[in-house]
Design a protein around this motif. Sequence first.
Motif, PDB file in Angstrom:
ATOM      1  N   GLN A  75       6.964   7.387  10.903  1.00 21.57           N
ATOM      2  CA  GLN A  75       6.507   7.331   9.516  1.00 21.57           C
ATOM      3  C   GLN A  75       5.021   7.678   9.409  1.00 21.57           C
ATOM      4  O   GLN A  75       4.606   8.403   8.512  1.00 21.57           O
ATOM      5  N   LEU A  76       4.215   7.157  10.339  1.00 24.20           N
ATOM      6  CA  LEU A  76       2.776   7.429  10.337  1.00 24.20           C
ATOM      7  C   LEU A  76       2.484   8.905  10.613  1.00 24.20           C
ATOM      8  O   LEU A  76       1.558   9.484  10.044  1.00 24.20           O
ATOM      9  N   MET A  77       3.276   9.520  11.477  1.00 27.86           N
ATOM     10  CA  MET A  77       3.082  10.937  11.838  1.00 27.86           C
ATOM     11  C   MET A  77       3.295  11.875  10.657  1.00 27.86           C
ATOM     12  O   MET A  77       2.698  12.955  10.612  1.00 27.86           O
ATOM     13  N   ARG A  78       4.129  11.483   9.694  1.00 33.86           N
ATOM     14  CA  ARG A  78       4.428  12.351   8.541  1.00 33.86           C
ATOM     15  C   ARG A  78       3.179  12.789   7.791  1.00 33.86           C
ATOM     16  O   ARG A  78       3.158  13.860   7.187  1.00 33.86           O
ATOM     17  N   PHE A  79       2.158  11.951   7.788  1.00 29.67           N
ATOM     18  CA  PHE A  79       0.966  12.232   6.992  1.00 29.67           C
ATOM     19  C   PHE A  79      -0.241  12.649   7.843  1.00 29.67           C
ATOM     20  O   PHE A  79      -1.327  12.844   7.301  1.00 29.67           O
ATOM     21  N   LEU A  80      -0.066  12.780   9.136  1.00 33.35           N
ATOM     22  CA  LEU A  80      -1.184  13.066  10.030  1.00 33.35           C
ATOM     23  C   LEU A  80      -1.963  14.301   9.586  1.00 33.35           C
ATOM     24  O   LEU A  80      -1.383  15.364   9.331  1.00 33.35           O
ATOM     25  N   VAL A 113       0.868  -1.179   0.000  1.00 30.96           N
ATOM     26  CA  VAL A 113       0.000   0.000   0.000  1.00 30.96           C
ATOM     27  C   VAL A 113       0.900   1.222   0.000  1.00 30.96           C
ATOM     28  O   VAL A 113       1.822   1.318   0.817  1.00 30.96           O
ATOM     29  N   SER A 114       0.663   2.150  -0.924  1.00 30.31           N
ATOM     30  CA  SER A 114       1.389   3.423  -0.962  1.00 30.31           C
ATOM     31  C   SER A 114       0.409   4.519  -0.604  1.00 30.31           C
ATOM     32  O   SER A 114      -0.662   4.623  -1.207  1.00 30.31           O
ATOM     33  N   ILE A 115       0.780   5.335   0.376  1.00 27.61           N
ATOM     34  CA  ILE A 115      -0.028   6.501   0.743  1.00 27.61           C
ATOM     35  C   ILE A 115       0.765   7.723   0.313  1.00 27.61           C
ATOM     36  O   ILE A 115       1.917   7.898   0.705  1.00 27.61           O
ATOM     37  N   LEU A 116       0.139   8.568  -0.522  1.00 29.81           N
ATOM     38  CA  LEU A 116       0.810   9.707  -1.137  1.00 29.81           C
ATOM     39  C   LEU A 116       0.177  11.007  -0.686  1.00 29.81           C
ATOM     40  O   LEU A 116      -1.051  11.109  -0.616  1.00 29.81           O
ATOM     41  N   LEU A 128      -8.368  11.765  -0.017  1.00 31.17           N
ATOM     42  CA  LEU A 128      -8.901  11.173   1.208  1.00 31.17           C
ATOM     43  C   LEU A 128      -8.220  11.823   2.410  1.00 31.17           C
ATOM     44  O   LEU A 128      -7.073  12.263   2.317  1.00 31.17           O
ATOM     45  N   GLN A 129      -8.918  11.875   3.522  1.00 31.27           N
ATOM     46  CA  GLN A 129      -8.347  12.400   4.767  1.00 31.27           C
ATOM     47  C   GLN A 129      -7.623  11.282   5.494  1.00 31.27           C
ATOM     48  O   GLN A 129      -8.194  10.221   5.714  1.00 31.27           O
ATOM     49  N   TYR A 130      -6.367  11.510   5.872  1.00 36.09           N
ATOM     50  CA  TYR A 130      -5.523  10.501   6.527  1.00 36.09           C
ATOM     51  C   TYR A 130      -5.544  10.680   8.042  1.00 36.09           C
ATOM     52  O   TYR A 130      -5.538  11.801   8.552  1.00 36.09           O
ATOM     53  N   GLY A 131      -5.546   9.578   8.736  1.00 33.70           N
ATOM     54  CA  GLY A 131      -5.405   9.586  10.186  1.00 33.70           C
ATOM     55  C   GLY A 131      -4.954   8.213  10.646  1.00 33.70           C
ATOM     56  O   GLY A 131      -5.034   7.241   9.898  1.00 33.70           O
ATOM     57  N   VAL A 169      -4.676  12.709   1.198  1.00 34.72           N
ATOM     58  CA  VAL A 169      -3.834  11.700   0.560  1.00 34.72           C
ATOM     59  C   VAL A 169      -4.539  10.991  -0.589  1.00 34.72           C
ATOM     60  O   VAL A 169      -5.762  11.052  -0.729  1.00 34.72           O
ATOM     61  N   ILE A 170      -3.736  10.302  -1.377  1.00 30.35           N
ATOM     62  CA  ILE A 170      -4.187   9.361  -2.393  1.00 30.35           C
ATOM     63  C   ILE A 170      -3.628   8.012  -1.976  1.00 30.35           C
ATOM     64  O   ILE A 170      -2.449   7.907  -1.628  1.00 30.35           O
ATOM     65  N   VAL A 171      -4.456   6.977  -1.977  1.00 36.20           N
ATOM     66  CA  VAL A 171      -4.045   5.651  -1.529  1.00 36.20           C
ATOM     67  C   VAL A 171      -3.977   4.726  -2.739  1.00 36.20           C
ATOM     68  O   VAL A 171      -4.898   4.701  -3.557  1.00 36.20           O
TER      69      VAL A 171
END
Length: 149
Positions: free
Chosen positions: A87-92, A16-19, A116-119, A96-98
Amino acid sequence: MITNFLHDNYKNITRVSILDAKKVFYPMKYVLEKRDILIDDDSALIILPFPEDIKYPSNTKMTDAGMLWDYKVEISINNQSALTENQLMRFLNKKVIVVFHHNDGKIIFGCNEMPLQYGYSEDNSVNPAAHCGYSVECRGNSYYSKVST
């Protein structure tokens, strides 16, 4: 938007890539034309889950522009290291696009105009045999064109 989607692809997700939607070019026009997305692995959040760690239920609603999909992508991570949390905090709280990668292509959720909203949240349990780690959740709306191209 889902591209290259075959019924059994969800069983074969390998990555899975989260961008960050602000750092990638994937506009609605590309979504409706079923084009691919370019991924910079260095700026993406990469997760290597087991298939049972991924859920992506959706609801649909028909509009004049096409079908509106309401996504809720959930990924479980069985790891509570400090590196994982960093790593997870970077996108808080980012948009995003998944991208789900599978053997036959990709499944793409979101675009620049409708990201999409990331959390994420910490999963803890008092049961030692239970899952401990993190849950990543990305949710939002995306269109799927009524017109086949």
